[in-house]
Write a protein that holds these residues in place. Sequence first.
Motif, PDB file in Angstrom:
ATOM      1  N   TYR A 196    -106.589  56.926 -34.286  1.00  0.00           N
ATOM      2  CA  TYR A 196    -106.609  58.337 -34.702  1.00  0.00           C
ATOM      3  C   TYR A 196    -105.302  58.769 -35.369  1.00  0.00           C
ATOM      4  N   CYS A 197    -104.609  57.831 -36.005  1.00  0.00           N
ATOM      5  CA  CYS A 197    -103.325  58.183 -36.620  1.00  0.00           C
ATOM      6  C   CYS A 197    -103.496  58.575 -38.085  1.00  0.00           C
ATOM      7  N   SER A 198    -104.212  59.659 -38.306  1.00  0.00           N
ATOM      8  CA  SER A 198    -104.310  60.245 -39.638  1.00  0.00           C
ATOM      9  C   SER A 198    -103.752  61.661 -39.547  1.00  0.00           C
ATOM     10  N   GLU A 199    -103.206  62.128 -40.635  1.00  0.00           N
ATOM     11  CA  GLU A 199    -102.533  63.430 -40.602  1.00  0.00           C
ATOM     12  C   GLU A 199    -103.492  64.551 -40.203  1.00  0.00           C
ATOM     13  N   ASP A 200    -104.767  64.456 -40.639  1.00  0.00           N
ATOM     14  CA  ASP A 200    -105.698  65.528 -40.297  1.00  0.00           C
ATOM     15  C   ASP A 200    -106.006  65.523 -38.801  1.00  0.00           C
ATOM     16  N   LYS A 201    -106.114  64.348 -38.219  1.00  0.00           N
ATOM     17  CA  LYS A 201    -106.368  64.273 -36.782  1.00  0.00           C
ATOM     18  C   LYS A 201    -105.156  64.738 -35.986  1.00  0.00           C
ATOM     19  N   LEU A 202    -103.964  64.357 -36.412  1.00  0.00           N
ATOM     20  CA  LEU A 202    -102.751  64.795 -35.724  1.00  0.00           C
ATOM     21  C   LEU A 202    -102.617  66.317 -35.772  1.00  0.00           C
ATOM     22  N   GLU A 203    -102.984  66.889 -36.909  1.00  0.00           N
ATOM     23  CA  GLU A 203    -102.841  68.337 -37.080  1.00  0.00           C
ATOM     24  C   GLU A 203    -103.789  69.106 -36.163  1.00  0.00           C
ATOM     25  N   ILE A 204    -105.059  68.722 -36.134  1.00  0.00           N
ATOM     26  CA  ILE A 204    -106.016  69.465 -35.316  1.00  0.00           C
ATOM     27  C   ILE A 204    -105.827  69.189 -33.830  1.00  0.00           C
ATOM     28  N   SER A 205    -105.045  68.158 -33.498  1.00  0.00           N
ATOM     29  CA  SER A 205    -104.801  67.833 -32.094  1.00  0.00           C
ATOM     30  C   SER A 205    -103.557  68.521 -31.544  1.00  0.00           C
ATOM     31  N   GLY A 206    -102.966  69.411 -32.327  1.00  0.00           N
ATOM     32  CA  GLY A 206    -101.827  70.168 -31.834  1.00  0.00           C
ATOM     33  C   GLY A 206    -100.541  69.374 -31.836  1.00  0.00           C
ATOM     34  N   ASN A 207    -100.199  68.829 -32.962  1.00  0.00           N
ATOM     35  CA  ASN A 207     -98.990  68.022 -33.098  1.00  0.00           C
ATOM     36  C   ASN A 207     -97.762  68.927 -33.164  1.00  0.00           C
ATOM     37  N   VAL A 208     -97.367  69.458 -32.012  1.00  0.00           N
ATOM     38  CA  VAL A 208     -96.278  70.431 -31.971  1.00  0.00           C
ATOM     39  C   VAL A 208     -94.924  69.794 -32.202  1.00  0.00           C
ATOM     40  N   THR A 209     -94.823  68.488 -32.025  1.00  0.00           N
ATOM     41  CA  THR A 209     -93.537  67.825 -32.212  1.00  0.00           C
ATOM     42  C   THR A 209     -93.299  67.420 -33.658  1.00  0.00           C
ATOM     43  N   ASN A 210     -94.311  67.629 -34.506  1.00  0.00           N
ATOM     44  CA  ASN A 210     -94.194  67.326 -35.932  1.00  0.00           C
ATOM     45  C   ASN A 210     -93.849  65.867 -36.208  1.00  0.00           C
ATOM     46  N   ILE A 211     -94.342  64.980 -35.383  1.00  0.00           N
ATOM     47  CA  ILE A 211     -94.188  63.555 -35.644  1.00  0.00           C
ATOM     48  C   ILE A 211     -95.188  63.172 -36.726  1.00  0.00           C
ATOM     49  N   THR A 212     -94.746  62.493 -37.745  1.00  0.00           N
ATOM     50  CA  THR A 212     -95.626  62.163 -38.857  1.00  0.00           C
ATOM     51  C   THR A 212     -96.429  60.900 -38.586  1.00  0.00           C
ATOM     52  N   GLY A 213     -97.505  60.768 -39.323  1.00  0.00           N
ATOM     53  CA  GLY A 213     -98.301  59.561 -39.215  1.00  0.00           C
ATOM     54  C   GLY A 213     -97.502  58.333 -39.585  1.00  0.00           C
ATOM     55  N   ALA A 214     -96.660  58.457 -40.607  1.00  0.00           N
ATOM     56  CA  ALA A 214     -95.838  57.320 -41.031  1.00  0.00           C
ATOM     57  C   ALA A 214     -94.890  56.883 -39.920  1.00  0.00           C
ATOM     58  N   GLN A 215     -94.301  57.834 -39.216  1.00  0.00           N
ATOM     59  CA  GLN A 215     -93.414  57.481 -38.111  1.00  0.00           C
ATOM     60  C   GLN A 215     -94.161  56.718 -37.018  1.00  0.00           C
ATOM     61  N   ILE A 216     -95.362  57.194 -36.701  1.00  0.00           N
ATOM     62  CA  ILE A 216     -96.161  56.524 -35.666  1.00  0.00           C
ATOM     63  C   ILE A 216     -96.578  55.136 -36.128  1.00  0.00           C
TER      64      ILE A 216
END
Length: 367
Positions: free
Chosen positions: A73-93
């Motif tokens: 689930y490491c896509s930016e759209d999934k991270l966004e709707i999952s409440g990525n409050v730490t602003n960790i990017t998909g590229a970092q993960i």
Amino acid sequence: MMGSRGKGILERLNAGEVVVGDGGYVLQLERRGYVKAGHWTPEAAVEHPEAVRQLHREFLRAGANVLQTFTFYCSEDKLEISGNVTNITGAQINEAACDLAREVANEGDTLVAGAVSQTPCYLNSQNETEVKAIFKKQMDDFLKKDIDFFIAEFFRYVEEAAWAVEVLKTSGKPVGATLCISPEGDMSGVPPGECAVRLVKAGADIVGVNCHLDPLTCIRTVKLMKEGLEKAGLKAHLMIQPFGFHTPECNLGGYVDLPEYPFALEPRVVTRWDVHKYAREAYNAGIRYIGGCCGFEAYHIRAISEELAAERGFLPPASEKHGLWGAGLQMHTKPWVRARARREYWENLLPASGRPTCPSMAKPDGE
């Protein structure tokens, strides 16, 4: 694919070798306090690398030939709707996950698979260009780290999985593709055989299923995929990484429809002896990439390794103190426990739930 890391995935499979996959990450890490239930996004690769590293190491010690990057689930759209409050990017993960998997893989003759999965974008728009752009972005992150091959996993719709394969194939690396479908087919009603054909035509070298349903049900699905490929005159290696819980209420939606999902699945967990049976049946079905998904812990992967030890030619380090089929129990102080140190006992055991009011079956939601 040759070099210091030994043979690549296709070299192993082409030679008829058994490739043992790793187990599940998201459910284990949620139980340990590192992943948010329901969302299952993999920011723990950045926030708690020690937890991810430890799971990799346990699977390696249990006999896994492949470690998948913890990038579910490491896509930016999934991270966004999952409440990525730490602003960790998909590229970092993606990059952190690759580093962790490679670090541990280098401790053995083990490959690293860059894993991509379904996207919210597909359900929202079914726009091929947008969906493929998401896969391309993740693929580029993986290629910076020179992973060994790709796995497109946990796809409920073969159309989206085929798009993922088409993108990943442009890398020049081998590609495996697994769907989380039942013997009834994908969520659009495409039968397993046709799903397999579409994946191979898209460029997949390895096809199969993962997650959603129990091991023996998943074997049924892969057999149907195999039949479809044979009828179409196509060839591909077969792969299976099932759900580590019993789901006899077989249904199209899989485990997410069970009332016990996700916090009360423990009574359904497969035993190591169930996994011995699964590994043998998968092997007999012609499947040579055999692993697990959610619910599969290190001892389950060890059970695969032990069941197929003769075919592989070795036992994993995790078996050193274990003893096959409970052999270590021969030293127990109680004679009735010593009597259990044999294969026949464990193969024929029907485990009790220990729950006096526990129903034998559940009614899946929506049915």
